[in-house]
Motif scaffolding. Structure first.
Motif, PDB file in Angstrom:
ATOM      1  N   THR A   1      26.449 -27.963  -8.392  1.00 47.62           N
ATOM      2  CA  THR A   1      26.095 -26.584  -8.050  1.00 47.62           C
ATOM      3  C   THR A   1      27.353 -25.718  -8.130  1.00 47.62           C
ATOM      4  N   LYS A   2      27.321 -24.554  -7.498  1.00 49.93           N
ATOM      5  CA  LYS A   2      28.487 -23.671  -7.495  1.00 49.93           C
ATOM      6  C   LYS A   2      29.620 -24.197  -6.631  1.00 49.93           C
ATOM      7  N   ASN A   3      29.350 -25.219  -5.834  1.00 45.27           N
ATOM      8  CA  ASN A   3      30.382 -25.822  -5.002  1.00 45.27           C
ATOM      9  C   ASN A   3      31.149 -26.862  -5.802  1.00 45.27           C
ATOM     10  N   CYS A   4      32.425 -26.580  -6.056  1.00 40.15           N
ATOM     11  CA  CYS A   4      33.302 -27.556  -6.712  1.00 40.15           C
ATOM     12  C   CYS A   4      33.987 -28.341  -5.608  1.00 40.15           C
TER      13      CYS A   4
ATOM     14  N   ASN B   1      33.570 -22.787  -3.046  1.00 39.59           N
ATOM     15  CA  ASN B   1      32.312 -22.183  -3.474  1.00 39.59           C
ATOM     16  C   ASN B   1      32.478 -20.677  -3.345  1.00 39.59           C
TER      17      ASN B   1
ATOM     18  N   ASN C   1      30.895 -18.450  -7.959  1.00 42.89           N
ATOM     19  CA  ASN C   1      31.020 -18.601  -9.409  1.00 42.89           C
ATOM     20  C   ASN C   1      31.163 -20.076  -9.752  1.00 42.89           C
ATOM     21  N   TYR C   2      30.962 -20.385 -11.012  1.00 42.84           N
ATOM     22  CA  TYR C   2      31.187 -21.744 -11.480  1.00 42.84           C
ATOM     23  C   TYR C   2      32.642 -21.843 -11.952  1.00 42.84           C
TER      24      TYR C   2
ATOM     25  N   SER D   1      23.203 -27.780 -12.074  1.00 43.19           N
ATOM     26  CA  SER D   1      23.662 -26.980 -13.193  1.00 43.19           C
ATOM     27  C   SER D   1      24.024 -27.865 -14.383  1.00 43.19           C
TER      28      SER D   1
ATOM     29  N   GLY E   1      27.788 -27.537 -14.933  1.00 45.69           N
ATOM     30  CA  GLY E   1      28.507 -28.154 -13.830  1.00 45.69           C
ATOM     31  C   GLY E   1      28.460 -29.673 -13.888  1.00 45.69           C
TER      32      GLY E   1
END
Length: 222
Positions: A11-14, A31, A34-35, A70, A73
């Motif tokens: 997801t958007k959480n790296c 997070n 954004n990606y 994603s 992602g």
């Protein structure tokens, strides 16, 4: 001691963590809406290795969030994990994204529905019990007034993830509890990946692919 590097980019959480026997030694995540995985993932990996005071050779396995999520992602995370496995000669472990998201909910009874936002009124969702055992398979589904009705009639159902925002006004049953602003994290991956390591539940590095659930459709530029 079994040291596992956990990578979450579905997801958007790296998110990246190092865990020893399932206990977190170091974690880095961002997070920002954004990606930013392409820019942040490898620096985060370097940072958690440093904070844990380990070398790459001392890592026993690499774990990656397998999806759904994603497309881009997942590709970034899996590519990084496979690259490290090839370079270091370490096993690859795949952790179900929705199961690790469900592990953010701590209850004694009831059901947990982790859900990730897809397009329009669609989500990626599954159903787990309070012990994080899968009750219903993962589906891509359109949310409506009857969604999860059979589970809500049985008792409390805890909906968690960024997919909950679109569901609050549609699913109005008294047993529905919504936990939003939560994303899968490498923190909750730690116990799952350690359990899989002990069972020798590993992937073929050469052939492993993320679980996309749906085919990727490229949107042409306007």
């Amino acid at each position: 001691m079994v040291a596992i590097l956990n990578i979450e980019t579905a997801t958007k959480n790296c998110s990246v963590s190092i865990a020893s026997d399932g206990e977190i030694l170091a974690i880095q995540e961002l997070n920002d809406g954004n990606y930013s995985h392409a820019e942040k993932l490898h620096p985060f990996i370097q940072q958690v290795i440093k904070e844990a005071k380990l070398s790459f050779d001392e890592i026993d396995a690499i774990a990656v969030s397998k999806g759904p999520g994603s497309y881009t992602g997942l590709r970034i995370g899996v590519s990084a994990a496979k690259g490290l496995c090839f370079a270091l000669g370490k096993p690859l472990i795949a952790v179900e994204t929705l199961q690790s998201l469900a592990c953010k909910v701590h209850v004694d009874e009831g059901l947990i529905v982790p859900m990730l936002d897809a397009r329009r009124m669609e989500v990626y969702a599954a159903v787990y019990n309070a012990n994080y055992e899968q009750v219903r398979e993962i589906k891509a589904e359109i949310i409506n007034n009857d969604s999860f009705k059979e589970y809500l009639s049985q008792g409390k159902v805890y909906f968690i993830g960024d997919g909950t925002a679109k569901c609050k006004e549609v699913i109005t049953h008294k047993n529905a509890v919504f936990i939003d602003r939560e994303f899968p994290s490498a923190k909750e991956m730690a116990n799952r990946s350690f359990d899989k390591y002990k069972k020798n539940d590993i992937e073929d590095v050469a052939y492993f692919e993320p679980f996309y659930l749906k085919d990727f459709v490229a949107t042409p530029e306007k």
